[in-house]
Enzyme design. Structure first.
Site, PDB file in Angstrom:
ATOM      1  N   LYS A  15       0.818  -1.221   0.000  1.00 20.99           N
ATOM      2  CA  LYS A  15       0.000   0.000   0.000  1.00 20.99           C
ATOM      3  C   LYS A  15       0.856   1.278   0.000  1.00 20.99           C
ATOM      4  O   LYS A  15       0.484   2.271  -0.625  1.00 20.99           O
ATOM      5  CB  LYS A  15      -0.979  -0.012   1.176  1.00 20.99           C
ATOM      6  CG  LYS A  15      -2.100  -1.047   0.987  1.00 20.99           C
ATOM      7  CD  LYS A  15      -3.147  -0.948   2.069  1.00 20.99           C
ATOM      8  CE  LYS A  15      -4.235  -2.007   1.850  1.00 20.99           C
ATOM      9  NZ  LYS A  15      -5.315  -1.918   2.843  1.00 20.99           N
TER      10      LYS A  15
ATOM     11  N   ASP B  31     -10.068   2.763   2.367  1.00 24.16           N
ATOM     12  CA  ASP B  31     -10.205   1.857   3.517  1.00 24.16           C
ATOM     13  C   ASP B  31     -11.018   2.503   4.657  1.00 24.16           C
ATOM     14  O   ASP B  31     -11.861   1.835   5.272  1.00 24.16           O
ATOM     15  CB  ASP B  31      -8.818   1.470   4.068  1.00 24.16           C
ATOM     16  CG  ASP B  31      -8.191   0.307   3.306  1.00 24.16           C
ATOM     17  OD1 ASP B  31      -8.931  -0.449   2.643  1.00 24.16           O
ATOM     18  OD2 ASP B  31      -6.958   0.148   3.385  1.00 24.16           O
TER      19      ASP B  31
HETATM   20  P1  NDP Z   1      -0.024  -3.875   9.247  1.00 26.85           P
HETATM   21  O1  NDP Z   1       0.966  -4.972   9.026  1.00 26.85           O
HETATM   22  O2  NDP Z   1       0.243  -2.519   8.686  1.00 26.85           O
HETATM   23  O3  NDP Z   1      -0.249  -3.693  10.835  1.00 26.85           O
HETATM   24  C1  NDP Z   1      -0.434  -4.808  11.668  1.00 26.85           C
HETATM   25  C2  NDP Z   1      -0.805  -4.350  13.076  1.00 26.85           C
HETATM   26  O4  NDP Z   1      -1.124  -5.504  13.840  1.00 26.85           O
HETATM   27  C3  NDP Z   1       0.338  -3.638  13.810  1.00 26.85           C
HETATM   28  O5  NDP Z   1      -0.226  -2.669  14.657  1.00 26.85           O
HETATM   29  C4  NDP Z   1       0.957  -4.783  14.612  1.00 26.85           C
HETATM   30  O6  NDP Z   1       1.626  -4.365  15.788  1.00 26.85           O
HETATM   31  C5  NDP Z   1      -0.282  -5.543  15.002  1.00 26.85           C
HETATM   32  N1  NDP Z   1       0.003  -6.943  15.330  1.00 26.85           N
HETATM   33  C6  NDP Z   1       0.445  -7.900  14.497  1.00 26.85           C
HETATM   34  N2  NDP Z   1       0.565  -9.069  15.158  1.00 26.85           N
HETATM   35  C7  NDP Z   1       0.165  -8.845  16.435  1.00 26.85           C
HETATM   36  C8  NDP Z   1       0.069  -9.664  17.588  1.00 26.85           C
HETATM   37  N3  NDP Z   1       0.405 -10.949  17.547  1.00 26.85           N
HETATM   38  N4  NDP Z   1      -0.382  -9.109  18.737  1.00 26.85           N
HETATM   39  C9  NDP Z   1      -0.726  -7.804  18.766  1.00 26.85           C
HETATM   40  N5  NDP Z   1      -0.638  -6.961  17.689  1.00 26.85           N
HETATM   41  C10 NDP Z   1      -0.201  -7.489  16.545  1.00 26.85           C
HETATM   42  O7  NDP Z   1      -1.409  -4.468   8.700  1.00 26.85           O
HETATM   43  P2  NDP Z   1      -2.703  -3.625   8.247  1.00 26.85           P
HETATM   44  O8  NDP Z   1      -2.846  -2.487   9.186  1.00 26.85           O
HETATM   45  O9  NDP Z   1      -2.662  -3.344   6.799  1.00 26.85           O
HETATM   46  O10 NDP Z   1      -3.874  -4.703   8.460  1.00 26.85           O
HETATM   47  C11 NDP Z   1      -4.350  -5.032   9.764  1.00 26.85           C
HETATM   48  C12 NDP Z   1      -5.535  -5.981   9.648  1.00 26.85           C
HETATM   49  O11 NDP Z   1      -6.642  -5.332   9.025  1.00 26.85           O
HETATM   50  C13 NDP Z   1      -5.245  -7.220   8.792  1.00 26.85           C
HETATM   51  O12 NDP Z   1      -5.777  -8.362   9.450  1.00 26.85           O
HETATM   52  C14 NDP Z   1      -5.972  -6.964   7.501  1.00 26.85           C
HETATM   53  O13 NDP Z   1      -6.411  -8.154   6.890  1.00 26.85           O
HETATM   54  C15 NDP Z   1      -7.161  -6.140   7.991  1.00 26.85           C
HETATM   55  N6  NDP Z   1      -7.705  -5.287   6.922  1.00 26.85           N
HETATM   56  C16 NDP Z   1      -8.991  -5.506   6.509  1.00 26.85           C
HETATM   57  C17 NDP Z   1      -9.523  -4.745   5.487  1.00 26.85           C
HETATM   58  C18 NDP Z   1     -10.944  -4.995   5.052  1.00 26.85           C
HETATM   59  O14 NDP Z   1     -11.338  -4.510   3.979  1.00 26.85           O
HETATM   60  N7  NDP Z   1     -11.758  -5.681   5.838  1.00 26.85           N
HETATM   61  C19 NDP Z   1      -8.756  -3.697   4.796  1.00 26.85           C
HETATM   62  C20 NDP Z   1      -7.421  -3.504   5.356  1.00 26.85           C
HETATM   63  C21 NDP Z   1      -6.922  -4.299   6.359  1.00 26.85           C
HETATM   64  P3  NDP Z   1       3.193  -3.929  15.763  1.00 26.85           P
HETATM   65  O15 NDP Z   1       3.194  -2.496  15.362  1.00 26.85           O
HETATM   66  O16 NDP Z   1       3.643  -4.174  17.148  1.00 26.85           O
HETATM   67  O17 NDP Z   1       3.863  -4.820  14.746  1.00 26.85           O
END
Ligand code: NDP
Length: 277
Positions: free
Chosen positions: A69, A106
């Site tokens: 993205k 989004d």
């Molecule tokens: P990113 O990789 O940018 O961010 C991931 C986030 O999740 C970070 O804040 C990360 O924390 C946190 N995280 C990951 N693993 C864990 C864990 N085990 N415990 C706690 N926190 C965790 O991903 P996106 O923001 O792009 O996407 C996030 C979610 O949203 C995804 O599941 C995606 O599928 C969903 N999504 C759904 C959409 C829809 O249309 N329904 C559209 C866009 C996204 P840290 O900073 O510590 O790594």
């Protein structure tokens, strides 16, 4: 001469699980618009080349998902105001003059998913936002635009929560809480899970004291990835719990409208996806 079918795609890595080709096929059938919509799996190193090649060979637009993205935003010639604010894009469009436009829908899709498919009105809510990645960023701006009372951000890596709060630049309505201090917070009206923990089969440690009897819980993930958070919300006594499938359908519908000038029937598409799952 046979009619030229316009080409669209979703680009990501991995991408095999994506529902976007199915959604755009449903919308095409609804509206009678002939199009080809494929999923393109591409590694980061060749993302830009792939997009340019696709658009040079009849591609009119592409949805972009993880992990591209930010790259989608960067390769565009023109960025919409929403994309500029977020620094990421999930919709690329080839403009009539050949230039590439980047947009992000989004946040808009999440609000529509909450309101139209989750029965959740965030206006006036005290919100807990879990996560500080790209989706959380879009969610936070959209929620503030939607008139929430305030948002508290908790993220596994606290520095990223602080960076998101700084980007929001709204100290009167934005706070950060350390994950381990969540138990000391009063309950929230709306809890939004924007982490990817569910996708990675990881559990979130959340105290049930975060919920009161009118709390709504919303997970941006959908399907099996949302099950653990939704089960937690029910155990904690939330009034409702909804996954992000409606958001996905609404963002797809908004992309379809951007490209074809027709708003498809998102409700019918969502029913079709839920019936077949
Ligand atoms: P990113 O990789 O940018 O961010 C991931 C986030 O999740 C970070 O804040 C990360 O924390 C946190 N995280 C990951 N693993 C864990 C864990 N085990 N415990 C706690 N926190 C965790 O991903 P996106 O923001 O792009 O996407 C996030 C979610 O949203 C995804 O599941 C995606 O599928 C969903 N999504 C759904 C959409 C829809 O249309 N329904 C559209 C866009 C996204 P840290 O900073 O510590 O790594």
């Amino acid at each position: 001469m046979p009619a030229v079918v316009s080409r669209y795609a979703v680009i990501g890595h991995p991408i095999a699980h994506s529902l976007s080709p199915r959604l755009h096929a449903l919308f095409a059938a609804q509206t009678g618009i002939a199009l080809e919509y494929t999923a393109i799996d591409v590694a980061s190193a060749v993302f830009a080349d792939t997009v340019h090649t696709f658009l040079a060979h009849g591609g009119r637009g592409a949805n972009v998902t993880l992990p591209h993205k930010a790259a989608a935003f960067a390769i565009a010639d023109v960025q919409t105001a929403t994309a500029q604010r977020l620094g990421v894009a999930n919709v690329l469009t080839r403009l009539p003059n050949g230039r590439i436009e980047a947009d992000s829908n989004d946040g808009e899709g999440m609000l529509a998913g909450m309101r139209r498919h989750g029965g959740i009105e965030p206006h006036g809510s005290e919100v807990l936002l879990l996560g500080a990645g790209g989706a959380a960023r879009a969610a936070a701006f959209a929620l503030l635009d939607g008139g929430i009372r305030g948002v508290t951000i908790a993220n596994r890596t606290p520095e990223r929560a602080h960076a998101l709060a700084a980007a929001l630049a709204d100290a009167a309505h934005v706070q950060v809480v350390r994950w381990e201090d969540l138990a000391s917070r009063p309950p929230f009206d709306l809890i939004v899970n924007a982490t990817s923990a569910g996708v990675q089969h990881a559990a979130l440690a959340l105290p049930s004291s975060l919920a009161h009897a009118r709390t709504a819980a919303y997970d941006l993930s959908y399907g099996p990835a949302a099950q653990a958070f939704i089960a937690w919300a029910r155990r904690a006594g939330c009034a409702s719990a909804c996954d992000g499938l409606g958001m996905l359908v609404e963002t797809a519908a908004a992309s379809f409208e951007r490209w074809h000038g027709v708003r498809p029937d998102a409700d019918a598409a969502l029913r079709s996806l839920r019936d077949r799952s």
